[in-house]
Scaffold this motif. Structure first.
Motif, PDB file in Angstrom:
ATOM      1  N   UNK A   7     -68.763   4.824  23.050  1.00 56.57           N
ATOM      2  CA  UNK A   7     -69.012   3.409  22.651  1.00 56.57           C
ATOM      3  C   UNK A   7     -67.972   2.661  23.476  1.00 56.57           C
ATOM      4  N   UNK A   8     -67.871   1.382  23.371  1.00 50.12           N
ATOM      5  CA  UNK A   8     -66.686   0.379  24.236  1.00 50.12           C
ATOM      6  C   UNK A   8     -65.117   0.888  24.081  1.00 50.12           C
ATOM      7  N   UNK A   9     -64.545   0.831  24.896  1.00 50.31           N
ATOM      8  CA  UNK A   9     -63.225   1.353  24.625  1.00 50.31           C
ATOM      9  C   UNK A   9     -62.878   2.907  24.365  1.00 50.31           C
ATOM     10  N   UNK A  10     -63.868   3.731  24.388  1.00 50.87           N
ATOM     11  CA  UNK A  10     -63.565   4.857  24.079  1.00 50.87           C
ATOM     12  C   UNK A  10     -63.015   5.529  25.365  1.00 50.87           C
ATOM     13  N   UNK A  11     -62.273   6.753  25.286  1.00 45.48           N
ATOM     14  CA  UNK A  11     -61.704   7.493  26.424  1.00 45.48           C
ATOM     15  C   UNK A  11     -62.581   8.639  26.737  1.00 45.48           C
ATOM     16  N   UNK A  12     -63.100   8.928  27.740  1.00 45.99           N
ATOM     17  CA  UNK A  12     -64.073   9.807  28.281  1.00 45.99           C
ATOM     18  C   UNK A  12     -63.493  10.585  29.610  1.00 45.99           C
ATOM     19  N   UNK A  49     -74.921   3.079  36.718  1.00 52.33           N
ATOM     20  CA  UNK A  49     -76.088   2.902  35.627  1.00 52.33           C
ATOM     21  C   UNK A  49     -75.893   3.974  34.598  1.00 52.33           C
ATOM     22  N   UNK A  50     -76.348   3.586  33.399  1.00 53.05           N
ATOM     23  CA  UNK A  50     -76.188   4.434  32.303  1.00 53.05           C
ATOM     24  C   UNK A  50     -76.654   5.745  32.511  1.00 53.05           C
ATOM     25  N   UNK A  51     -77.758   5.901  33.140  1.00 53.49           N
ATOM     26  CA  UNK A  51     -78.447   7.413  33.349  1.00 53.49           C
ATOM     27  C   UNK A  51     -77.534   7.918  34.451  1.00 53.49           C
ATOM     28  N   UNK A  52     -76.744   7.315  35.420  1.00 56.45           N
ATOM     29  CA  UNK A  52     -75.972   8.067  36.102  1.00 56.45           C
ATOM     30  C   UNK A  52     -74.645   8.319  35.450  1.00 56.45           C
ATOM     31  N   UNK A  53     -74.289   7.615  34.625  1.00 55.08           N
ATOM     32  CA  UNK A  53     -73.035   7.588  33.802  1.00 55.08           C
ATOM     33  C   UNK A  53     -73.237   9.035  32.782  1.00 55.08           C
ATOM     34  N   UNK A  54     -74.355   9.121  32.439  1.00 56.02           N
ATOM     35  CA  UNK A  54     -74.324   9.889  31.308  1.00 56.02           C
ATOM     36  C   UNK A  54     -74.658  11.580  31.943  1.00 56.02           C
ATOM     37  N   UNK A  55     -75.006  11.445  33.363  1.00 57.80           N
ATOM     38  CA  UNK A  55     -75.377  12.531  34.200  1.00 57.80           C
ATOM     39  C   UNK A  55     -73.977  12.957  34.558  1.00 57.80           C
ATOM     40  N   UNK A  56     -72.881  12.239  34.726  1.00 54.57           N
ATOM     41  CA  UNK A  56     -71.722  12.732  35.171  1.00 54.57           C
ATOM     42  C   UNK A  56     -70.500  12.767  34.216  1.00 54.57           C
ATOM     43  N   UNK A  57     -71.026  12.412  32.629  1.00 50.19           N
ATOM     44  CA  UNK A  57     -69.945  12.449  31.543  1.00 50.19           C
ATOM     45  C   UNK A  57     -69.951  13.821  31.264  1.00 50.19           C
TER      46      UNK A  57
END
Length: 66
Positions: A7-12, A49-57
């Motif tokens: 979510x917003x302000x989370x550290x990843x 993009x959300x898809x790219x972020x989830x792939x790289x997380x």
């Protein structure tokens, strides 16, 4: 595939380290169709993009509520 809850302000932590090599941790600063993250080492801001972020997380290090 693992379902990451973030979510917003989370550290990843992302799969690849930022070239500044000061930190592997990022803070989510904007969420929507796109996700904007800020490097906690140098302050650089990157938008995915959300898809790219989830792939790289890799993982959520700390939730904002904690």
């Amino acid at each position: 595939m693992v379902d990451h809850q973030y979510g917003l302000n989370d550290i990843v932590e992302m799969k690849k380290q930022h070239p500044c090599k000061k930190s592997t941790e990022w803070q989510i600063i904007r969420m929507g169709a796109d996700i904007k993250i800020k490097c906690l080492g140098c302050g650089a801001v990157i938008m995915f993009t959300r898809r790219e972020f989830e792939k790289k997380l890799k993982k959520v290090v700390k939730h904002h509520d904690d």
